[in-house]
Design an enzyme around this catalytic site. Structure first.
Site, short mmCIF file in Angstrom:
data_model
loop_
_atom_site.label_atom_id
_atom_site.label_comp_id
_atom_site.label_asym_id
_atom_site.label_seq_id
_atom_site.Cartn_x
_atom_site.Cartn_y
_atom_site.Cartn_z
N ASP A 67 0.84 -1.19 0.00
CA ASP A 67 0.00 0.00 0.00
C ASP A 67 0.88 1.25 0.00
O ASP A 67 1.94 1.27 0.63
CB ASP A 67 -0.87 0.04 1.26
CG ASP A 67 -1.94 -1.05 1.29
OD1 ASP A 67 -2.09 -1.75 0.28
OD2 ASP A 67 -2.59 -1.19 2.34
N ASP A 68 0.44 2.26 -0.67
CA ASP A 68 1.04 3.59 -0.61
C ASP A 68 2.52 3.62 -0.98
O ASP A 68 3.32 4.28 -0.33
CB ASP A 68 0.85 4.19 0.79
CG ASP A 68 -0.62 4.28 1.16
OD1 ASP A 68 -1.41 4.63 0.27
OD2 ASP A 68 -0.97 3.97 2.30
N CYS A 126 -7.11 -2.01 -1.43
CA CYS A 126 -6.30 -3.21 -1.23
C CYS A 126 -7.07 -4.51 -1.03
O CYS A 126 -6.69 -5.54 -1.57
CB CYS A 126 -5.33 -3.00 -0.08
SG CYS A 126 -6.12 -2.71 1.52
N LYS A 178 -0.73 -8.03 5.67
CA LYS A 178 -2.15 -7.78 5.92
C LYS A 178 -3.00 -8.68 5.03
O LYS A 178 -2.71 -8.83 3.84
CB LYS A 178 -2.42 -6.31 5.64
CG LYS A 178 -3.84 -5.87 5.83
CD LYS A 178 -3.97 -4.37 5.70
CE LYS A 178 -3.57 -3.87 4.35
NZ LYS A 178 -3.90 -2.47 4.13
N HIS A 235 -6.95 -8.89 5.28
CA HIS A 235 -8.28 -8.33 4.97
C HIS A 235 -9.11 -9.33 4.18
O HIS A 235 -9.74 -9.00 3.18
CB HIS A 235 -8.17 -7.02 4.16
CG HIS A 235 -8.19 -5.80 5.02
ND1 HIS A 235 -7.61 -4.64 4.62
CD2 HIS A 235 -8.74 -5.55 6.22
CE1 HIS A 235 -7.76 -3.72 5.55
NE2 HIS A 235 -8.44 -4.26 6.53
#
Length: 167
Positions: A25-26, A67, A121, A123
């Site tokens: 991410d990012d 994401c 992560k 999710h």
């Protein structure tokens, strides 16, 4: 000799490359020094070395703007709308985004003799238990010392060190 045994024996003799997939991410393409070396010192020396000595894939498009559904699509090879929730699973105690019977990248790699691991992560949701081992209806009731079910370990990954959701 069964055909399954022959296939396993053939797979065992084939040299297989290591496969690493980074979903971050990012971070942008230019944040990795190897891909943007202009006038700055590398803060990613290990990734730079890996990129210089490996085959890299540089032309990809995200299947979703965020994401969680993207991770589902990468893991299953399915469009985000084939999962349980097209916008992603955000709560750790939601049922798994990966539907029963959907094969994951981890499952496929295991079939070809790879050892698989997932770090980071997820999710993807899961099933949690309390101290007595009984399934709970909310994450707040879960005993996090108990193994949870329907996570990446049940979907093709031999090892996992993962966060169930974001921060």
């Amino acid at each position: 000799v069964s055909s399954g045994t022959v296939i396993a024996a053939e797979v065992a003799t084939i040299a297989r490359p290591n496969v690493l997939i980074f979903m971050v991410d990012d971070i942008g393409y230019g944040d990795i020094h190897t891909f943007n070396p202009q006038d700055r010192e590398s803060i990613t020396p290990n990734i730079d070395k890996l990129a210089k000595t490996s085959i890299s894939f540089h032309h990809a498009h995200s299947p979703a703007a965020v994401c969680a559904p993207t991770r589902y699509a990468i893991l299953t090879g399915n469009h985000v709308y084939r999962g349980r929730l097209p916008n992603g699973t955000w709560n750790p105690d939601d049922p798994s985004q990966i539907l029963k019977g959907q094969e994951t990248l981890g499952d496929r790699l295991q079939k070809y003799g790879y050892r698989t691991a997932f770090f980071g992560k997820t999710h993807l949701g899961g099933i949690f238990k309390n101290a007595e081992g009984k399934v709970v209806s909310s994450f707040a009731e879960a005993d996090l010392s108990q193994k949870f079910n329907d996570g990446v370990s049940e979907h093709g990954f031999d090892h996992s060190l993962s966060l169930l959701s974001g921060i």
